[in-house]
Design an enzyme around this catalytic site. Sequence first.
Site, PDB file in Angstrom:
ATOM      1  N   GLU A 163      99.643  50.199 100.203  1.00  0.00           N
ATOM      2  CA  GLU A 163      98.635  50.609  99.213  1.00  0.00           C
ATOM      3  C   GLU A 163      97.872  51.795  99.778  1.00  0.00           C
ATOM      4  O   GLU A 163      97.482  51.787 100.962  1.00  0.00           O
ATOM      5  CB  GLU A 163      97.658  49.457  98.945  1.00  0.00           C
ATOM      6  CG  GLU A 163      96.651  49.747  97.855  1.00  0.00           C
ATOM      7  CD  GLU A 163      95.242  50.100  98.333  1.00  0.00           C
ATOM      8  OE1 GLU A 163      94.356  50.197  97.478  1.00  0.00           O
ATOM      9  OE2 GLU A 163      95.027  50.279  99.562  1.00  0.00           O
ATOM     10  N   HIS A 211      97.210  47.282 103.246  1.00  0.00           N
ATOM     11  CA  HIS A 211      96.042  47.862 102.590  1.00  0.00           C
ATOM     12  C   HIS A 211      95.590  49.119 103.335  1.00  0.00           C
ATOM     13  O   HIS A 211      95.121  49.029 104.461  1.00  0.00           O
ATOM     14  CB  HIS A 211      94.929  46.802 102.589  1.00  0.00           C
ATOM     15  CG  HIS A 211      93.717  47.174 101.843  1.00  0.00           C
ATOM     16  ND1 HIS A 211      92.471  47.210 102.423  1.00  0.00           N
ATOM     17  CD2 HIS A 211      93.534  47.522 100.543  1.00  0.00           C
ATOM     18  CE1 HIS A 211      91.579  47.552 101.511  1.00  0.00           C
ATOM     19  NE2 HIS A 211      92.196  47.751 100.364  1.00  0.00           N
ATOM     20  N   GLU A 216      96.652  53.657  94.346  1.00  0.00           N
ATOM     21  CA  GLU A 216      95.389  53.332  93.668  1.00  0.00           C
ATOM     22  C   GLU A 216      94.651  54.625  93.343  1.00  0.00           C
ATOM     23  O   GLU A 216      94.221  55.346  94.251  1.00  0.00           O
ATOM     24  CB  GLU A 216      94.498  52.421  94.525  1.00  0.00           C
ATOM     25  CG  GLU A 216      93.278  52.008  93.704  1.00  0.00           C
ATOM     26  CD  GLU A 216      92.137  51.397  94.492  1.00  0.00           C
ATOM     27  OE1 GLU A 216      92.346  50.889  95.608  1.00  0.00           O
ATOM     28  OE2 GLU A 216      91.017  51.451  93.952  1.00  0.00           O
ATOM     29  N   HIS A 251      90.006  57.039 101.080  1.00  0.00           N
ATOM     30  CA  HIS A 251      89.329  56.000 100.289  1.00  0.00           C
ATOM     31  C   HIS A 251      87.998  56.437  99.699  1.00  0.00           C
ATOM     32  O   HIS A 251      87.709  56.193  98.537  1.00  0.00           O
ATOM     33  CB  HIS A 251      89.125  54.744 101.141  1.00  0.00           C
ATOM     34  CG  HIS A 251      88.504  53.623 100.365  1.00  0.00           C
ATOM     35  ND1 HIS A 251      87.133  53.474 100.239  1.00  0.00           N
ATOM     36  CD2 HIS A 251      89.054  52.634  99.635  1.00  0.00           C
ATOM     37  CE1 HIS A 251      86.882  52.421  99.482  1.00  0.00           C
ATOM     38  NE2 HIS A 251      88.016  51.888  99.100  1.00  0.00           N
ATOM     39  N   ASP A 266      94.809  55.016  98.607  1.00  0.00           N
ATOM     40  CA  ASP A 266      93.769  55.445  97.656  1.00  0.00           C
ATOM     41  C   ASP A 266      93.880  56.949  97.453  1.00  0.00           C
ATOM     42  O   ASP A 266      94.052  57.684  98.427  1.00  0.00           O
ATOM     43  CB  ASP A 266      92.394  55.092  98.217  1.00  0.00           C
ATOM     44  CG  ASP A 266      92.302  53.634  98.585  1.00  0.00           C
ATOM     45  OD1 ASP A 266      92.282  52.803  97.673  1.00  0.00           O
ATOM     46  OD2 ASP A 266      92.279  53.324  99.802  1.00  0.00           O
TER      47      ASP A 266
END
Length: 232
Positions: free
Chosen positions: A33, A6, A99, A47, A35
């Site tokens: 993952e 993450h 994401e 993020h 952002d």
Amino acid sequence: MQIIAHRGASGEFPENTLLAIAQAILQGADAIEVDVYAVEGELIVIHDPKLERTTNGTGTIYQHSLAYLQQLDAGEGEPIPTLWQVLELVQDRCWLNIELKGKDTAQPLLALLAKAEQELGLSLSDVLVSSFNHHLLLQLKQALPELRLGALTASLQLNYAQYVHDLGMYSVHCDLNFIDQQLVHDAHQLGLKVFVYTVDGLDDISAMQQLGVDGIFTNYPARSRVWAFEGG
Ligand code: G3P
Ligand code: MG
């Protein structure tokens, strides 16, 4: 159960940096993952839209030029990476969950993926694009039907699996606080994968294995991998 790092190995290294991603790969993560926002048509990996928490900048990403953002320190001297740099780093090492956080990200993403297929030999099956913005996901679905898409939710809507299936998604991405056996069951019945965020504790990892989820987002890929392995 897949171990998805993450924001990279963000429990130990500055989140969403090439350092954290490289470390997660070394730690044996199945996937990374990140952002993503668009600034001046370039996709960047961070993020928060506000700069203060993770960089030495101030204000929001949209108040600044790309050149300004790229000279900031995102921790341990690491810059805010571009998504292209992440694709280059991750390529052939593990799969990548992109994401989409920001507005105006769909067209730049489609262009970037096409370029990565050509220049890096990227396979679209190594990419999963997710977002809380389901309008954006539908836009991508229409433009590139073979792209794997995941619908993020921070709550637990009624008939969520059916809804996600009807959108033509590949996966359901659910908050640890809301995941339950019914959702996992419904999603699997409909052929959807189930990924859960953010799962760092031993008890939670065991609980996710009991539920039979397909993957967890964790800030600690090394130890989560060991715990998931030991747990069966
Ligand atoms: O993609 C899973 C998770 O990252 C979604 O929430 O806020 O950590 O980006 P957030
Ligand atoms: Mg995220």
